[in-house]
Structures are given as structure tokens and as C-alpha cells.
Design a protein around this motif. Structure first.
Motif, PDB file in Angstrom:
ATOM      1  N   UNK A   1     -23.329  27.207 -11.090  1.00 35.59           N
ATOM      2  CA  UNK A   1     -23.906  27.377 -12.412  1.00 35.59           C
ATOM      3  C   UNK A   1     -23.900  26.051 -13.161  1.00 35.59           C
ATOM      4  N   UNK A   2     -22.761  25.368 -13.084  1.00 36.94           N
ATOM      5  CA  UNK A   2     -22.593  24.092 -13.785  1.00 36.94           C
ATOM      6  C   UNK A   2     -23.617  23.062 -13.314  1.00 36.94           C
ATOM      7  N   UNK A   3     -23.839  23.016 -12.007  1.00 38.68           N
ATOM      8  CA  UNK A   3     -24.725  21.993 -11.459  1.00 38.68           C
ATOM      9  C   UNK A   3     -26.153  22.487 -11.253  1.00 38.68           C
ATOM     10  N   UNK A   4     -26.435  23.672 -11.778  1.00 35.41           N
ATOM     11  CA  UNK A   4     -27.818  24.141 -11.776  1.00 35.41           C
ATOM     12  C   UNK A   4     -28.280  24.794 -10.500  1.00 35.41           C
ATOM     13  N   UNK A   5     -27.459  24.754  -9.453  1.00 31.90           N
ATOM     14  CA  UNK A   5     -27.926  25.290  -8.177  1.00 31.90           C
ATOM     15  C   UNK A   5     -28.053  26.817  -8.205  1.00 31.90           C
ATOM     16  N   UNK A   6     -27.311  27.450  -9.106  1.00 30.41           N
ATOM     17  CA  UNK A   6     -27.384  28.911  -9.198  1.00 30.41           C
ATOM     18  C   UNK A   6     -28.804  29.357  -9.564  1.00 30.41           C
TER      19      UNK A   6
ATOM     20  N   UNK B   1     -13.914  49.136  -2.295  1.00 28.46           N
ATOM     21  CA  UNK B   1     -14.051  49.263  -3.748  1.00 28.46           C
ATOM     22  C   UNK B   1     -14.415  47.919  -4.380  1.00 28.46           C
ATOM     23  N   UNK B   2     -13.729  46.856  -3.943  1.00 29.64           N
ATOM     24  CA  UNK B   2     -13.966  45.535  -4.530  1.00 29.64           C
ATOM     25  C   UNK B   2     -15.356  45.007  -4.212  1.00 29.64           C
ATOM     26  N   UNK B   3     -15.842  45.288  -2.998  1.00 27.90           N
ATOM     27  CA  UNK B   3     -17.197  44.834  -2.644  1.00 27.90           C
ATOM     28  C   UNK B   3     -18.219  45.495  -3.566  1.00 27.90           C
ATOM     29  N   UNK B   4     -18.071  46.788  -3.755  1.00 25.15           N
ATOM     30  CA  UNK B   4     -19.007  47.499  -4.640  1.00 25.15           C
ATOM     31  C   UNK B   4     -18.927  46.939  -6.061  1.00 25.15           C
ATOM     32  N   UNK B   5     -17.689  46.783  -6.529  1.00 25.88           N
ATOM     33  CA  UNK B   5     -17.494  46.311  -7.899  1.00 25.88           C
ATOM     34  C   UNK B   5     -18.075  44.913  -8.098  1.00 25.88           C
ATOM     35  N   UNK B   6     -17.852  44.036  -7.118  1.00 24.95           N
ATOM     36  CA  UNK B   6     -18.311  42.655  -7.298  1.00 24.95           C
ATOM     37  C   UNK B   6     -19.830  42.570  -7.251  1.00 24.95           C
ATOM     38  N   UNK B   7     -20.478  43.329  -6.369  1.00 24.27           N
ATOM     39  CA  UNK B   7     -21.945  43.285  -6.358  1.00 24.27           C
ATOM     40  C   UNK B   7     -22.486  43.851  -7.666  1.00 24.27           C
ATOM     41  N   UNK B   8     -21.782  44.864  -8.193  1.00 24.14           N
ATOM     42  CA  UNK B   8     -22.214  45.420  -9.477  1.00 24.14           C
ATOM     43  C   UNK B   8     -22.139  44.353 -10.574  1.00 24.14           C
ATOM     44  N   UNK B   9     -21.022  43.654 -10.616  1.00 27.02           N
ATOM     45  CA  UNK B   9     -20.863  42.634 -11.651  1.00 27.02           C
ATOM     46  C   UNK B   9     -21.824  41.471 -11.445  1.00 27.02           C
ATOM     47  N   UNK B  10     -22.036  41.119 -10.188  1.00 26.83           N
ATOM     48  CA  UNK B  10     -22.875  39.945  -9.919  1.00 26.83           C
ATOM     49  C   UNK B  10     -24.319  40.189 -10.341  1.00 26.83           C
ATOM     50  N   UNK B  11     -24.738  41.455 -10.354  1.00 30.37           N
ATOM     51  CA  UNK B  11     -26.112  41.761 -10.745  1.00 30.37           C
ATOM     52  C   UNK B  11     -26.382  41.423 -12.198  1.00 30.37           C
ATOM     53  N   UNK B  12     -25.317  41.409 -12.997  1.00 31.58           N
ATOM     54  CA  UNK B  12     -25.522  41.134 -14.418  1.00 31.58           C
ATOM     55  C   UNK B  12     -25.482  39.638 -14.728  1.00 31.58           C
ATOM     56  N   UNK B  13     -25.302  38.821 -13.717  1.00 31.55           N
ATOM     57  CA  UNK B  13     -25.217  37.383 -13.950  1.00 31.55           C
ATOM     58  C   UNK B  13     -26.560  36.865 -14.460  1.00 31.55           C
ATOM     59  N   UNK B  14     -26.506  36.121 -15.556  1.00 28.81           N
ATOM     60  CA  UNK B  14     -27.721  35.493 -16.065  1.00 28.81           C
ATOM     61  C   UNK B  14     -27.609  33.990 -15.930  1.00 28.81           C
ATOM     62  N   UNK B  15     -28.733  33.363 -15.659  1.00 29.03           N
ATOM     63  CA  UNK B  15     -28.717  31.906 -15.587  1.00 29.03           C
ATOM     64  C   UNK B  15     -29.535  31.358 -16.733  1.00 29.03           C
ATOM     65  N   UNK B  16     -29.005  30.343 -17.369  1.00 32.78           N
ATOM     66  CA  UNK B  16     -29.733  29.733 -18.483  1.00 32.78           C
ATOM     67  C   UNK B  16     -30.414  28.456 -18.047  1.00 32.78           C
TER      68      UNK B  16
END
Lengths: 334, 257
Positions: free
Chosen positions: B88-93, B242-257
Motif C-alpha cells: 500500500x505504501x509503495x503503491x503496488x497494491x 475460520x481465519x481464512x474465511x475471516x481474512x478474505x472477508x476483511x480483505x474484500x473491504x480494503x480500499x486503495x487511494x
């Protein structure tokens, strides 16, 4: 007319702040289209919305006949994008960066090899392919990003401030690449810029954006012609007499005398200079110097907004900085 | 858009591998602390006193080694979420997010990459432990220890990914990570056996998933366990899923500016 991009009543708000306000715009296939405006005018927001990175608050758009809300996948496959800020992995080589991109778009090995060489050729980075990107100069990184944007044969290429922070020489080169890829790859280019001369030199059509609205849209030449005539300034030996003499002629729309200096507003200034020289000669007036100034897009911006783009920029930068600080405090969520 | 895009997952994994193997100094740095723990803490306590209930033939270093492997897996897994923050910091995201690849596949690629690097580091510690005299019970045990390692690493990579999805800056990430990792590590039976603990502390360790990971590792490697391997694996698999499901759920909300 076949459109590459159709935008209808598009708006985007960040909280109370309206970044883009009810924009309607059609971009033709094959053209180089410029979004010109000061920082913070909403250019990047428009591009990010079209690239499906941001959701519009209202309105909608089609990119290469794909709805940006319902067909994100198809939109993403049709576009390439070069972001305003660097977005390469500096720990990888140039070639690895392109390879990553190509794999993400599902190109097979053979296609990857061929295409990587092609785009490296286009931006003349072949000899740098195996060098880590951290050893690239700013200009080379930009060219690599342009090359990467082209990897998957996009129909539309978005360039967000493609020459920001580059020196004049590198800027010229980037312009040359953009012209070339537009011609050779037949890709529609949509670029944002706040450099007047960039929009003027590169773009077939320009939309001038201010406060999230399109305030003017046309070919650069038409925009410039629409706001007024060329200015010829002369330094002459006998300004008073000469101006009296010239006032008889209709082709001079406006005239101002200031000491020895005479300012004439005319159309097609370059054609009028010989005629004025001839008149001066006949009248026995000696001309010390003559210069012609054509209106620039800067004048167009001034005409429509009442301020120059640079004044605007200073205050917009300040606002942006405040906004960035605020959003960081809130954890960067917008 | 395919939900699970194997080419993309492999591509993201490949990039993580390249970055990992190129940053050797980071690898050595991350192994230094667990080595100190294993060698000096191990030898120190070994010489100072004997824990009761220790089966014959098992000294403190042998007891500690699986715990340290668990620690290495935990620390390196969670911090692998850093790669998202770096990107994210270096823009690659942005470059990743604008490709026609589903968020789920991106998250899985990142998880797989982080898991592999953590696993490699866990294995390195195991090798070093063997080098200084740690004895493994057998090939079967080694196999089940690898399964434990994969489950531990995957679970905590996902936890790191969740943190990285909701935290944008590095300092904040480090703060939250150390806030979580130390209690998880200390309360995991990595350093001391559970048998003699006061009841309230015992229950604390029982709700800690890493306890089952370390217990599984310890059973696999030296044949000593508090629970049964079946229970350990059962808890680990559930937690991991459980953690795999949770992390994919959270990752979907990631926004990039």
C-alpha cells in the motif's frame, strides 16, 4: 460515432466533499483525450471511478461498452492504467514487474515473452529489463509503468499525470511514447494533467475540469480560438501616428498604446504581421521589435474560472494536505 | 471474475518468494531472536532446574524447541501481513487491485506466500535445533509436525492479513501485532508445561489456539503432549478454516487511494 467511454451524470462524494459533480462526457475511440485542471479538481477521481477502483455515488459510465458497476471484470480487462504515484515493485526487476502483470491478466508463457519484448521496445528500456527497478531513474520508472499498462493489450489506457515530477527532456520523451502507442497500438488514451502545454501538445480533445465540473470541452485549438484573438505587440518609433493610421483597418479588433508599445488584437496573427510591417514601411514608421502571442490553454482556464491554474493549484495543494492529514487520523478510511 | 484464480494465486505467491529470498538480511535478523531463546534460555533453564512431570530422557531444551518453532511461526506469520502495508505504501497494491483478479484470490495468494515464508523459517529453526542435539522421534512425527506448522502459519498469516486490512500505517500495525503476539506466545505452553499451572491460567492457555499448535508440534517431535494429537489437529483445522474465511472477508473491504 463509436465511443470508448460514455459517462452519464457521474458524481462522487467523499463525505461532504463533492469530488466529481454530475459529469457527462463521451470519449471517442482512438483519440487522446485530456482532463485538464488544477490539483484537486477531480481528475484522478474520475479516472479511478472509470477504472473501477472507486464506486460512484451516483450516475454511471461505460468503458468499452462495459458497465463500470456491473461488469468490473470486463472493464478491468479493457483498460490499462498508469497511476499518478509510483506503483512498481522496486525489489523486482523491470522484466519481473511486467511478468507479474502479464500473469495476473492470464497471458500464457509465449504471449508473455513476446509482449514483454514488444512493450520494452516501445519505451526503449530493453537494456534495463534485468535491472532492479530500485536502480531506475524516475523517468525510467514512468516508462516502465507505461509499458506495463500496455502489457495486456488494453483498449483504453489511463495516464494519471504521466509526466508529473519529470524533467523537461524526459517529459518530451514520454509525450513521444504516448503519441506512438496511440498510433501503433491503436489504443485510446485518457490522460489527466495540470500542464497546459502537455494537454495542448498531446490531446485531440481536452475537457477543462474545475471543482468536479467540466467547464469547457473541445479541441485545444478551438478552445483557444473561442476565447479571443492573437496579440501582436510592436515597439515603434512613432506610436501615436501609427496607431491613428492603423485604426482605419477593420482587421484590428482592439488596439492599446503604451509609451512606444502598441498592442493589437487580431485573428491569425502570424498572417497579419507582414501586412503591418508593410503599412509601417509605407508610413515611414520604424519598427524596433515585434512579437506575437497566441492564447494558451492557461488563458482559456483564466477565461472560464477567473483565475489562473497556478493560483488555484496553490490553494488546492493546501486543501489536499489538510484532507490527507485528516484521513490519516481517521485511519485512512474514506 | 473467477473467485479462485490459481494462476493469480501462484503469481502473487511467486512474488512473495522472490522478495523473501532476496532479503537475506531480514531472514537472518528474524532468526536471531528465536535462536537466542532456544540456545541461552534453553541452556540456562536446563542447568538451573528441572521441571517436574518431565518424562525421562526429555530435558528442557527438547521441551523448548517445539515451543520456539511455534514462536517463529507465530511471529513471522503475523508480520507477513506487513507485505500488504508495504504494498500500500509503495503503491503496488493499486497495481494488484486493478487487475481482473478477485479479492479472494489476492488474499489467498498473500496467505500462501506468508505461510510459505513462515514455514521455511520454522523449518530452519528445526534444522538448527537438530544441529545442536535435538532428537526427533521419527519420520511420521516429522510429517505430522509439518502439518501442524502449516496450520499454525496459515492461521496467523490470516490474522496478520486482517490487521493489515484495517490498519493503514506501519507503526499502528506493529503496535497491534506485538499487542497480540506476546500474550499468544507466553500463554501457549511454548516456554513451560501446563500441568502445574494455576487453574485460571490453565483456562487462559486453553482458549489460545497456539497452545494446540505447540502441543501438536511437541507430540510430533518428542512424543510428549498435554492433549491428544487428534484434539490438537481438530482445533487447528477449525481455527485455520475460520481465519481464512475471516481474512478474505476483511480483505474484500480494503480500499486503495
Amino acid at each position: 460515432m463509436e465511443y470508448a467511454i460514455e459517462i452519464e451524470e457521474l458524481s462522487k462524494k467523499f463525505g461532504d466533499f463533492t469530488a466529481v459533480s454530475n459529469i457527462n462526457l463521451n470519449i471517442e475511440k482512438g483519440e487522446i483525450f485530456g482532463l485538464l485542471g488544477p490539483n484537486g479538481a477531480g481528475k484522478t477521481t474520475i479516472i479511478k471511478t472509470l477504472a473501477t477502483l472507486l464506486q460512484p455515488t451516483s450516475g454511471f459510465a461505460e468503458v468499452w461498452h462495459h458497465n463500470i458497476l456491473k461488469e468490473q471484470d470486463a472493464v478491468r480487462r479493457s483498460i490499462g492504467i498508469v497511476f499518478q504515484d509510483p506503483s512498481v515493485d522496486t525489489e523486482l526487476t523491470g522484466r519481473e514487474n511486467l511478468d507479474f502483470h502479464a500473469r495476473m491478466y492470464g497471458l500464457n508463457r509465449e504471449e508473455r515473452e513476446r509482449r514483454i519484448n514488444e512493450v520494452f521496445d516501445l519505451v526503449e528500456l530493453n537494456d534495463r529489463a534485468k535491472v532492479f527497478v530500485k536502480f531506475y531513474s524516475g523517468g525510467m520508472q514512468r516508462r516502465l509503468e507505461i509499458a506495463r499498462g500496455l502489457m495486456h493489450y488494453p483498449k483504453v489506457l489511463f495516464l494519471d499525470e504521466p509526466t508529473l515530477g519529470l524533467d523537461a527532456q524526459t517529459r518530451r520523451r514520454v509525450w513521444a511514447y504516448v503519441k506512438r502507442l496511440n498510433k501503433e497500438e491503436k489504443v485510446t488514451v485518457v490522460l489527466t494533467t495540470h500542464y497546459m502545454e502537455e494537454a495542448d501538445y498531446l490531446c485531440d480533445r481536452v475537457a477543462i475540469i474545475d471543482h468536479g465540473k467540466i467547464i469547457a470541452l473541445d479541441k485545444p485549438n478551438n478552445l483557444k480560438n473561442a476565447i479571443g484573438e492573437d496579440i501582436i505587440s510592436l515597439r515603434v518609433s512613432d506610436g501615436g501616428n501609427f496607431s491613428d493610421m492603423l485604426s482605419k483597418f477593420e482587421f484590428i479588433k482592439e488596439m492599446k498604446l503604451h509609451d512606444d508599445f502598441l498592442f493589437l488584437s487580431v485573428e491569425n496573427g502570424e498572417k497579419m504581421i507582414p501586412r503591418i510591417m508593410h503599412l509601417a514601411h509605407e508610413d515611414g514608421v520604424f519598427v524596433h521589435s515585434v512579437s506575437l502571442r497566441k492564447p494558451t490553454l492557461e488563458d482559456v482556464f483564466l477565461h472560464f474560472t477567473g483565475r489562473t491554474i497556478r493560483e488555484q493549484e496553490a490553494s488546492a495543494k493546501e486543501q489536499n494536505r489538510m484532507k490527507a492529514k485528516a484521513s490519516m487520523r481517521m485511519g485512512g478510511k474514506r | 471474475m473467477k473467485l479462485i484464480d490459481f494462476t493469480a494465486i501462484y503469481t502473487i505467491w511467486l512474488r512473495e518468494m522472490k522478495r523473501f529470498f532476496r532479503a537475506r538480511s531480514r531472514l537472518i535478523g528474524s532468526l536471531a531472536m528465536p535462536l537466542f531463546f532456544l540456545v541461552f534460555l534453553g541452556m540456562g533453564f536446563n542447568a538451573a532446574f528441572k521441571f517436574s512431570d518431565m518424562p525421562p530422557g526429555i530435558d528442557y531444551i527438547a521441551f523448548l524447541a517445539p515451543g520456539i518453532i511455534g514462536m517463529v511461526l507465530l511471529f513471522n506469520s503475523i508480520t507477513s501481513g506487513m507485505s500488504v502495508i508495504w504494498d500500500r505504501q509503495f503503491g503496488f497494491l493499486k497495481e494488484i487491485m486493478v487487475t481482473p483478479v478477485s479479492r479472494v484470490s489476492i488474499a489467498l495468494g498473500k496467505t500462501l506466500g506468508g505461510m510459505t515464508t513462515a514455514l521455511l523459517q520454522g523449518f530452519l529453526i528445526l534444522l538448527i535445533a537438530v544441529g545442536i542435539g535435538f532428537k526427533i522421534t521419527g519420520v511420521l512425527g516429522l510429517l505430522s509436525s509439518v502439518i501442524c506448522m502449516i496450520l499454525i502459519a496459515t492461521s496467523f498469516v490470516c490474522l496478520g492479513l486482517i490487521f493489515a486490512s484495517i490498519i493503514n500505517d506501519m507503526q499502528g500495525f506493529h503496535l497491534i501485532v506485538s499487542l497480540f503476539t506476546f500474550p499468544i506466545f507466553i500463554l501457549s505452553s511454548a516456554l513451560f508445561p501446563l500441568e502445574q499451572l494455576p487453574l485460571w491460567l490453565k483456562y487462559l492457555t486453553y482458549i489460545n489456539p497456539l497452545t494446540y499448535g505447540v502441543d501438536g508440534l511437541r507430540y510430533s517431535l518428542i512424543g510428549m503432549a498435554h492433549f491428544s494429537l487428534t484434539l490438537d489437529l481438530f482445533v487447528l483445522v477449525c481455527f485455520c478454516a475460520f481465519m481464512i474465511c475471516l481474512s478474505t472477508y476483511f480483505f474484500r473491504s480494503v480500499e486503495v487511494n
